[in-house]
Design a protein around this motif. Structure first.
Motif, PDB file in Angstrom:
ATOM      1  N   THR A 232       0.857  -1.187   0.000  1.00 16.27           N
ATOM      2  CA  THR A 232       0.000   0.000   0.000  1.00 16.27           C
ATOM      3  C   THR A 232       0.891   1.234   0.000  1.00 16.27           C
ATOM      4  N   TYR A 233       0.586   2.178  -0.863  1.00 13.46           N
ATOM      5  CA  TYR A 233       1.310   3.461  -0.881  1.00 13.46           C
ATOM      6  C   TYR A 233       0.497   4.480  -0.085  1.00 13.46           C
ATOM      7  N   GLY A 234       1.191   5.364   0.622  1.00 15.05           N
ATOM      8  CA  GLY A 234       0.517   6.461   1.321  1.00 15.05           C
ATOM      9  C   GLY A 234      -0.265   5.979   2.535  1.00 15.05           C
TER      10      GLY A 234
ATOM     11  N   ALA B 121      -4.340   6.631   0.886  1.00 16.62           N
ATOM     12  CA  ALA B 121      -3.760   5.288   0.750  1.00 16.62           C
ATOM     13  C   ALA B 121      -4.248   4.603  -0.520  1.00 16.62           C
ATOM     14  N   VAL B 122      -3.306   3.982  -1.232  1.00 12.34           N
ATOM     15  CA  VAL B 122      -3.635   3.214  -2.441  1.00 12.34           C
ATOM     16  C   VAL B 122      -3.057   1.806  -2.275  1.00 12.34           C
ATOM     17  N   THR B 123      -3.925   0.826  -2.284  1.00  9.24           N
ATOM     18  CA  THR B 123      -3.440  -0.557  -2.204  1.00  9.24           C
ATOM     19  C   THR B 123      -3.147  -1.051  -3.619  1.00  9.24           C
ATOM     20  N   ALA B 124      -1.867  -1.142  -3.943  1.00  3.49           N
ATOM     21  CA  ALA B 124      -1.470  -1.537  -5.295  1.00  3.49           C
ATOM     22  C   ALA B 124      -1.465  -3.060  -5.425  1.00  3.49           C
ATOM     23  N   LEU B 125      -1.052  -3.756  -4.372  1.00  4.66           N
ATOM     24  CA  LEU B 125      -1.067  -5.225  -4.363  1.00  4.66           C
ATOM     25  C   LEU B 125      -1.826  -5.667  -3.123  1.00  4.66           C
TER      26      LEU B 125
ATOM     27  N   PRO C 162      -4.716  -2.921 -16.835  1.00  6.54           N
ATOM     28  CA  PRO C 162      -4.852  -1.490 -17.110  1.00  6.54           C
ATOM     29  C   PRO C 162      -3.791  -0.664 -16.380  1.00  6.54           C
ATOM     30  N   SER C 163      -3.595   0.540 -16.839  1.00  7.07           N
ATOM     31  CA  SER C 163      -2.686   1.472 -16.174  1.00  7.07           C
ATOM     32  C   SER C 163      -3.129   1.646 -14.719  1.00  7.07           C
ATOM     33  N   GLY C 164      -2.159   1.548 -13.801  1.00 10.56           N
ATOM     34  CA  GLY C 164      -2.473   1.736 -12.386  1.00 10.56           C
ATOM     35  C   GLY C 164      -2.925   0.477 -11.678  1.00 10.56           C
ATOM     36  N   SER C 165      -2.901  -0.665 -12.364  1.00 13.14           N
ATOM     37  CA  SER C 165      -3.415  -1.896 -11.737  1.00 13.14           C
ATOM     38  C   SER C 165      -2.375  -2.603 -10.868  1.00 13.14           C
ATOM     39  N   GLY C 166      -1.124  -2.112 -10.866  1.00 18.15           N
ATOM     40  CA  GLY C 166      -0.130  -2.672  -9.952  1.00 18.15           C
ATOM     41  C   GLY C 166       0.970  -3.501 -10.595  1.00 18.15           C
ATOM     42  N   LYS C 167       1.107  -3.433 -11.923  1.00 16.21           N
ATOM     43  CA  LYS C 167       2.115  -4.255 -12.612  1.00 16.21           C
ATOM     44  C   LYS C 167       3.535  -3.873 -12.175  1.00 16.21           C
ATOM     45  N   SER C 168       3.843  -2.583 -12.231  1.00 19.82           N
ATOM     46  CA  SER C 168       5.205  -2.159 -11.857  1.00 19.82           C
ATOM     47  C   SER C 168       5.475  -2.452 -10.387  1.00 19.82           C
ATOM     48  N   THR C 169       4.489  -2.252  -9.540  1.00 19.79           N
ATOM     49  CA  THR C 169       4.663  -2.543  -8.114  1.00 19.79           C
ATOM     50  C   THR C 169       4.958  -4.024  -7.916  1.00 19.79           C
ATOM     51  N   LEU C 170       4.245  -4.868  -8.644  1.00 21.06           N
ATOM     52  CA  LEU C 170       4.485  -6.319  -8.569  1.00 21.06           C
ATOM     53  C   LEU C 170       5.923  -6.642  -8.959  1.00 21.06           C
TER      54      LEU C 170
ATOM     55  N   PHE D 280      13.553  -0.912 -16.906  1.00 16.52           N
ATOM     56  CA  PHE D 280      12.653   0.041 -16.269  1.00 16.52           C
ATOM     57  C   PHE D 280      11.741   0.703 -17.296  1.00 16.52           C
ATOM     58  N   GLN D 281      10.563   1.097 -16.815  1.00 19.53           N
ATOM     59  CA  GLN D 281       9.605   1.757 -17.694  1.00 19.53           C
ATOM     60  C   GLN D 281      10.228   3.033 -18.285  1.00 19.53           C
ATOM     61  N   GLN D 282      11.081   3.704 -17.499  1.00 13.75           N
ATOM     62  CA  GLN D 282      11.750   4.921 -18.001  1.00 13.75           C
ATOM     63  C   GLN D 282      13.180   4.609 -18.443  1.00 13.75           C
TER      64      GLN D 282
END
Ligand code: ATP
Ligand code: MG
Length: 165
Positions: free
Chosen positions: A26-28, A33-37, A55-63, A105-107
């Motif tokens: 969870t971020y924040g 608070a945003v639960t990414a996973l 979708p964008s924001g669904s938690g792929k990068s966090t995973l 990395f994405q960037q």
């Protein structure tokens, strides 16, 4: 929520390359608070190729960051090649990433002041491993960058930067 699509190509001995057990991140805090996973459990066999889609924001990068030891989950267990990542110190995690993990990395995260060839061999240098410049040239040529070895990242297109990464 994301999903994974798995394709087996070169199946080696049956062993888990990656295992996640009830991983949450969870971020924040409080209102923001945003639960990414949220309790992700998965197991990937050695020698398989997996795409994580959603979708964008669904938690792929966090995973991927949790799986690669770049981020620590709030709870749950991450095991890479049989070794538990979640308990180690920052220094242990750094050593593990340097020796065992490849991450695009994405960037891209290429170093602007280094050439394509130098960016490519940098992880080997940092890990204290032998640098085979001829092999690097072959690999870069194979992805169509043979005539860009001395260029810096800002002299490349987005797709070319992605291939260096
Ligand atoms: N550092 C952060 N602080 C707060 N919230 C974050 C942070 N990083 C990611 N998030 C949130 O966590 C959720 C998952 O983000 P993540 O980057 O894992 O998504 P993604 O699936 O990789 O998206 P994309 O396809 O856009 O790259 C999103 O709602 C995002 O807003
Ligand atoms: Mg992402």
């Amino acid at each position: 929520m994301f999903r994974t699509a798995r394709r087996t190509h070169d199946k080696g001995p049956a062993a888990e390359a990656l295992r996640l057990v009830k991983v949450s991140r969870t971020y924040g805090h409080d209102d923001s608070a945003v639960t990414a996973l949220d309790g992700v459990t998965l197991s990937l066999e050695r020698g398989t190729f997996t795409a994580v889609m959603g979708p964008s924001g669904s938690g792929k990068s966090t995973l991927l960051q949790c799986a690669a030891g770049l981020d620590r989950p709030d709870s749950g267990i991450v095991m890479v090649d049989g070794a538990e990542l979640t308990g180690g110190s920052e220094a242990e995690l750094t050593r593990f990433r340097r020796g065992r993990i490849g991450f695009v990395f994405q960037q891209y995260n290429l170093l602007d002041t280094l050439t394509v060839a130098q960016n490519t061999v940098l992880p080997l240098k940092l890990a204290g491993r032998r640098v085979d410049r001829e092999r690097a040239r072959e690999v870069l040529t194979a992805v169509g960058l043979g005539d860009r070895l001395g260029h810096r990242p800002d002299q490349l297109s987005g797709g070319q930067r992605q291939r260096v990464a």
